[in-house]
Design a protein around this motif. Structure first.
Motif, PDB file in Angstrom:
ATOM      1  N   TRP A  14       0.814  -1.212   0.000  1.00 17.29           N
ATOM      2  CA  TRP A  14       0.000   0.000   0.000  1.00 17.29           C
ATOM      3  C   TRP A  14       0.846   1.259   0.000  1.00 17.29           C
ATOM      4  N   ILE A  15       1.872   1.353   0.832  1.00 17.68           N
ATOM      5  CA  ILE A  15       2.696   2.569   0.901  1.00 17.68           C
ATOM      6  C   ILE A  15       3.413   2.805  -0.422  1.00 17.68           C
ATOM      7  N   ASP A  16       3.921   1.736  -1.029  1.00 21.08           N
ATOM      8  CA  ASP A  16       4.576   1.891  -2.332  1.00 21.08           C
ATOM      9  C   ASP A  16       3.592   2.411  -3.370  1.00 21.08           C
ATOM     10  N   TRP A  17       2.365   1.875  -3.316  1.00 24.00           N
ATOM     11  CA  TRP A  17       1.330   2.345  -4.243  1.00 24.00           C
ATOM     12  C   TRP A  17       1.005   3.803  -4.003  1.00 24.00           C
ATOM     13  N   PHE A  18       0.876   4.181  -2.722  1.00 24.28           N
ATOM     14  CA  PHE A  18       0.520   5.556  -2.376  1.00 24.28           C
ATOM     15  C   PHE A  18       1.610   6.522  -2.813  1.00 24.28           C
ATOM     16  N   LEU A  19       2.865   6.205  -2.518  1.00 23.33           N
ATOM     17  CA  LEU A  19       3.970   7.098  -2.870  1.00 23.33           C
ATOM     18  C   LEU A  19       4.172   7.190  -4.379  1.00 23.33           C
ATOM     19  N   GLY A  20       3.765   6.147  -5.086  1.00 24.44           N
ATOM     20  CA  GLY A  20       3.925   6.152  -6.534  1.00 24.44           C
ATOM     21  C   GLY A  20       2.784   6.813  -7.277  1.00 24.44           C
ATOM     22  N   ALA A  21       1.696   7.148  -6.558  1.00 23.94           N
ATOM     23  CA  ALA A  21       0.555   7.784  -7.208  1.00 23.94           C
ATOM     24  C   ALA A  21       0.890   9.212  -7.608  1.00 23.94           C
ATOM     25  N   GLN A  22       0.394   9.624  -8.763  1.00 24.92           N
ATOM     26  CA  GLN A  22       0.665  10.968  -9.250  1.00 24.92           C
ATOM     27  C   GLN A  22       0.092  12.006  -8.292  1.00 24.92           C
ATOM     28  N   GLY A  23       0.900  12.977  -7.930  1.00 23.56           N
ATOM     29  CA  GLY A  23       0.488  14.016  -7.002  1.00 23.56           C
ATOM     30  C   GLY A  23       1.000  13.803  -5.592  1.00 23.56           C
ATOM     31  N   ASN A  24       1.560  12.614  -5.320  1.00 27.26           N
ATOM     32  CA  ASN A  24       2.068  12.320  -3.973  1.00 27.26           C
ATOM     33  C   ASN A  24       3.588  12.386  -3.898  1.00 27.26           C
ATOM     34  N   GLU A  25       4.207  13.067  -4.845  1.00 28.94           N
ATOM     35  CA  GLU A  25       5.666  13.134  -4.888  1.00 28.94           C
ATOM     36  C   GLU A  25       6.274  13.848  -3.688  1.00 28.94           C
ATOM     37  N   PHE A  26       5.503  14.676  -2.993  1.00 30.68           N
ATOM     38  CA  PHE A  26       6.032  15.417  -1.847  1.00 30.68           C
ATOM     39  C   PHE A  26       6.181  14.537  -0.609  1.00 30.68           C
ATOM     40  N   PHE A  27       5.476  13.400  -0.568  1.00 31.86           N
ATOM     41  CA  PHE A  27       5.491  12.542   0.615  1.00 31.86           C
ATOM     42  C   PHE A  27       6.755  11.670   0.634  1.00 31.86           C
ATOM     43  N   CYS A  28       7.193  11.340   1.850  1.00 29.30           N
ATOM     44  CA  CYS A  28       8.284  10.380   2.009  1.00 29.30           C
ATOM     45  C   CYS A  28       7.728   9.105   2.637  1.00 29.30           C
ATOM     46  N   GLU A  29       8.502   8.053   2.621  1.00 32.96           N
ATOM     47  CA  GLU A  29       8.075   6.779   3.188  1.00 32.96           C
ATOM     48  C   GLU A  29       8.221   6.793   4.709  1.00 32.96           C
ATOM     49  N   ILE A  30       7.167   6.419   5.403  1.00 32.40           N
ATOM     50  CA  ILE A  30       7.193   6.360   6.865  1.00 32.40           C
ATOM     51  C   ILE A  30       7.696   4.997   7.306  1.00 32.40           C
ATOM     52  N   ASP A  31       8.622   4.974   8.247  1.00 34.64           N
ATOM     53  CA  ASP A  31       9.197   3.713   8.724  1.00 34.64           C
ATOM     54  C   ASP A  31       8.141   2.855   9.413  1.00 34.64           C
ATOM     55  N   ASP A  32       8.307   1.528   9.294  1.00 40.06           N
ATOM     56  CA  ASP A  32       7.388   0.596   9.957  1.00 40.06           C
ATOM     57  C   ASP A  32       7.427   0.768  11.475  1.00 40.06           C
ATOM     58  N   GLU A  33       8.613   1.055  12.018  1.00 37.13           N
ATOM     59  CA  GLU A  33       8.746   1.225  13.467  1.00 37.13           C
ATOM     60  C   GLU A  33       7.887   2.384  13.963  1.00 37.13           C
ATOM     61  N   PHE A  34       7.844   3.457  13.180  1.00 31.97           N
ATOM     62  CA  PHE A  34       7.044   4.621  13.566  1.00 31.97           C
ATOM     63  C   PHE A  34       5.563   4.288  13.510  1.00 31.97           C
ATOM     64  N   LEU A  35       5.160   3.552  12.479  1.00 36.11           N
ATOM     65  CA  LEU A  35       3.754   3.177  12.337  1.00 36.11           C
ATOM     66  C   LEU A  35       3.309   2.199  13.417  1.00 36.11           C
ATOM     67  N   SER A  36       4.240   1.392  13.915  1.00 34.71           N
ATOM     68  CA  SER A  36       3.901   0.361  14.912  1.00 34.71           C
ATOM     69  C   SER A  36       3.827   0.919  16.322  1.00 34.71           C
ATOM     70  N   ASP A  37       4.355   2.106  16.546  1.00 32.74           N
ATOM     71  CA  ASP A  37       4.363   2.706  17.882  1.00 32.74           C
ATOM     72  C   ASP A  37       3.035   3.402  18.146  1.00 32.74           C
ATOM     73  N   ARG A  38       2.264   2.880  19.078  1.00 30.81           N
ATOM     74  CA  ARG A  38       0.948   3.447  19.374  1.00 30.81           C
ATOM     75  C   ARG A  38       1.029   4.897  19.842  1.00 30.81           C
ATOM     76  N   PHE A  39       2.135   5.260  20.491  1.00 27.76           N
ATOM     77  CA  PHE A  39       2.279   6.630  20.982  1.00 27.76           C
ATOM     78  C   PHE A  39       2.239   7.640  19.830  1.00 27.76           C
ATOM     79  N   ASN A  40       2.808   7.252  18.712  1.00 22.41           N
ATOM     80  CA  ASN A  40       2.827   8.155  17.553  1.00 22.41           C
ATOM     81  C   ASN A  40       1.444   8.367  16.948  1.00 22.41           C
ATOM     82  N   MET A  41       0.506   7.513  17.296  1.00 18.78           N
ATOM     83  CA  MET A  41      -0.852   7.601  16.751  1.00 18.78           C
ATOM     84  C   MET A  41      -1.827   8.286  17.702  1.00 18.78           C
ATOM     85  N   THR A  42      -1.333   8.806  18.795  1.00 20.84           N
ATOM     86  CA  THR A  42      -2.196   9.399  19.815  1.00 20.84           C
ATOM     87  C   THR A  42      -3.141  10.448  19.224  1.00 20.84           C
ATOM     88  N   GLY A  43      -4.427  10.255  19.461  1.00 15.92           N
ATOM     89  CA  GLY A  43      -5.447  11.220  19.036  1.00 15.92           C
ATOM     90  C   GLY A  43      -5.958  11.052  17.624  1.00 15.92           C
TER      91      GLY A  43
END
Length: 230
Positions: A14-43
């Motif tokens: 999914w992330i590869d698809w999202f980053l490869g979609a036209q118009g999403n060139e400004f985004f960078c890839e988010i690390d799996d470790e960051f996505l797995s940390d519940r604290f980073n998702m607070t709120g």
């Protein structure tokens, strides 16, 4: 409902698809470790519909059997959730490094101001509140904000980058701050000669004269209206 081959490919990467979609060139890839940390998702669970399903889709762990309409809503939520997480991620050391690499590669484009001589720019949001304004580009050389040159970026939410990101990046990497001791300024000239200050004063006087004339006309119109009422 069984997922089609295209759906499964989209889910698996999914992330590869999202980053490869036209118009999403400004985004960078988010690390799996960051996505797995519940604290980073607070709120974020209160801001995104189908939050858990959307997060599972982003992390390639989506196993929910649903109809096409629900799947479309979850996909939309996943894109929004990724943007909100992205705004937090690019403020971390790892996120700043990834955005720095994109900055050096010129992935964000260059400043449209001629005097900045194609200085690289960074994405910036005018608000940290989602759905307030689309993403803009910021030039550190002239310290101004511009619309991205391509229309496809007009649909990207500025909150996915935030108002602080460019300044935090230059604070972390101060050697990237361009020299502003003698900034290039465009000097108006006629036949090679600099336009005299009296010309600027004359233009200012003409503007003020037109404003005063308009005010007098409005005043006379109001006076005539009062007389008719009497």
């Amino acid at each position: 409902m069984e997922a089609s081959s295209s759906d499964s490919d989209c889910t698996k990467y999914w992330i590869d698809w999202f980053l490869g979609a036209q118009g999403n060139e400004f985004f960078c890839e988010i690390d799996d470790e960051f996505l797995s940390d519940r604290f980073n998702m607070t709120g974020l669970n209160t801001e995104v519909v189908y939050y858990q399903y959307a997060l599972n889709l982003i992390m390639d762990a989506f196993e929910y059997d649903c109809d096409d309409s629900t799947r479309e809503q979850i996909e939309r939520s996943a894109r929004h959730l990724y943007g909100l997480i992205h705004a937090r991620y690019i403020l971390t050391q790892r996120g700043l490094q990834k955005m720095l690499d994109k900055f050096k590669n010129g992935d964000f484009g260059v400043c449209p101001r001629v005097q900045c001589q194609k200085h690289a720019v960074l994405p910036i949001g005018l608000s940290d509140v989602p759905h307030s304004a689309p993403v803009k580009i910021f030039c550190m050389k002239c310290e101004d904000v511009y619309n991205p040159p391509l229309a496809r970026f007009a649909t990207i939410d500025g909150a996915y980058f935030g108002t602080s990101f460019p300044f935090l990046l230059f604070q972390a990497y101060p050697h990237l701050i361009p020299n502003k001791i003698a900034p290039d300024r465009f000097v108006p000239a006629m036949f090679g000669f600099k336009i005299h200050e009296h010309a600027r004063l004359a233009r200012w006087q003409n503007v003020k004269r037109l404003e005063m004339t308009k005010r007098l006309e409005q005043y006379e119109e109001e006076e005539r209206r009062r007389k008719r009422i009497r």
